[in-house]
Enzyme design. Structure first.
Site, short mmCIF file in Angstrom:
data_model
loop_
_atom_site.label_atom_id
_atom_site.label_comp_id
_atom_site.label_asym_id
_atom_site.label_seq_id
_atom_site.Cartn_x
_atom_site.Cartn_y
_atom_site.Cartn_z
N ASP A 73 37.95 40.04 37.45
CA ASP A 73 39.31 39.80 36.99
C ASP A 73 40.17 39.29 38.15
O ASP A 73 39.68 38.59 39.02
CB ASP A 73 39.88 41.11 36.41
N HIS A 101 46.66 42.27 36.09
CA HIS A 101 45.78 42.34 34.92
C HIS A 101 44.51 43.14 35.22
O HIS A 101 44.13 44.04 34.45
CB HIS A 101 45.42 40.92 34.46
N SER A 129 41.61 41.82 25.75
CA SER A 129 41.34 42.30 27.10
C SER A 129 41.27 43.82 27.12
O SER A 129 40.34 44.42 27.65
CB SER A 129 42.45 41.83 28.06
#
Length: 386
Positions: free
Chosen positions: A54, A88, A248
């Site tokens: 990520d 994120h 996600s």
């Protein structure tokens, strides 16, 4: 360029700092629905490393302190695996292995460890390949039993070749690869790579009512679904937590579910862990034909951990691949017909307490949320193939 799957499904407004750990945990509605407290008496994910491929993972985040390994930054402009300019990757890591420390997020597998693999940085025009392929290989070579890819985007021939080879390599090393199915189910429903790749576990998103969200991508490759609506994450501008949504988040919770099962059964291979996940999932229909919206069903690790269900079966056959093309893994350390779907709404596999949807903003301890409701669309006549 690959887009993080949750981007474009952001949050509104601000939130005050959280003062009590129980307040944060109570907003993680899926923990109660999945019976996390009961499962944690059996397994917390100990001994399992989950790679988060990520934007990096900030290891100083209170609920992740002591949970994050060294990892690697394979981006074109490396800044370190523990640098996360977007937040994120840190959010996904917390949903997987957060300890809830000081009012932080509780992960579904708080005993697992996170291997950060940074492939994307804020404002960087990094090409997804060979970065994503490199990240997958690094994770497979550095002890990751589970590789979480909460990313997705349109695929190209070059990306497919390089990343498919990396996925095949990871499977042969005994890892499981989970990827987000995508968040444009109501805006074109474009197939999202790497979730489309053979052997990758593509994950869709459901809400509190066990209904697939309108924005969760539907396709023949969707294998499982997990909670992905009204999921708490740190607000981007202010202190506190805001409600987020996306495949996600669903992918992170599916990865954490696998970690719980694998920790309890460390002698199982990746194929066996996946098989029991598929067998024990909350199924939308009778028969063996997966749903294009939630695949074989909604993840239910409690059925394995608490009820003892699921037959691990052969160790060398990936249940998502043809039996004639097995991928032989290393053990982990100490249906051809048509399915009609007349609605997105499915029976509750792990029912939540209230109906929910859209994007919420939590304004502080004990204060309610502003809800943007989203109506589920009726979809029929989708032909399945495997």
């Amino acid at each position: 360029m690959l887009a993080l799957a949750a981007i474009g499904l952001g949050t509104l407004g601000y939130a005050a700092p959280q003062a009590v750990a129980d307040e944060t945990k109570s907003r993680e509605w899926y923990l109660g629905a999945m019976r996390a407290d009961d499962m944690w008496k059996v397994s917390r994910g100990e001994g399992i490393t989950v790679a988060v491929v990520d934007s990096g993972v900030d290891s100083s985040t209170r609920e992740l302190q002591g949970q994050v390994l060294e990892g690697a930054d394979v981006s074109n402009e490396p800044m370190g695996a523990h640098v996360d300019q977007r937040g994120h990757g840190t959010e996904m890591a917390a949903l997987i292995a957060g300890t809830g420390a000081e009012g932080g997020i509780w992960g579904l597998a708080p005993g697992a460890r996170i291997l950060p693999v940074r492939t994307v940085g804020a404002g960087l025009a990094d090409a997804p390949d060979p970065l994503l392929a490199r990240g997958i290989r690094y994770a497979a070579d550095n002890g990751a039993r589970i590789i979480n890819i909460s990313q997705g985007g349109p695929e190209t021939p070059t990306q497919t070749r390089q990343t498919e080879a990396a996925v095949t390599y990871a499977l042969s090393k005994g890892a499981l690869v989970f990827a987000a199915s995508g968040n444009d189910g109501d805006k074109g429903n474009v197939p999202n790579y790497p979730a489309t790749m053979r052997g990758v576990v593509s994950v869709g998103a459901i809400d509190k009512t066990s209904t697939v969200t309108k924005w969760s991508n539907s396709a023949s490759n969707v294998a499982l679904a997990a909670p992905g609506d009204e999921i708490p994450g740190r607000c981007k501008i202010s202190a506190g937590f805001c409600a987020r949504q996306g495949t996600s988040q669903a992918t992170a919770l599916a990865s954490a579910s696998a970690a719980l099962i694998w920790s309890k059964h460390p002698d199982w291979t990746n194929n066996q862990v996946l098989r029991v996940m598929l067998e024990t999932a909350g199924k939308p229909t009778t028969g063996k034909i997966p749903s294009p919206y939630i695949g074989y069903g909604i993840v239910r690790p409690r059925k394995v951990l608490l009820d003892g269900e699921g037959n691990p079966g052969p160790s060398d056959v990936n249940p998502l691949l043809a039996a004639s093309e097995p991928v032989s893994p290393k053990p982990a350390p100490s249906g051809d017909s048509t399915s009609q779907e007349t609605s997105r709404r499915r029976s509750a596999a792990e029912p939540g307490p209230t109906q929910g949807g859209g994007t919420n903003l939590w304004l502080g301890v004990g204060i309610g949320a502003a809800v943007v409701a989203a109506a589920a669309a009726t979809i029929a006549g989708v032909r399945r193939r495997r």
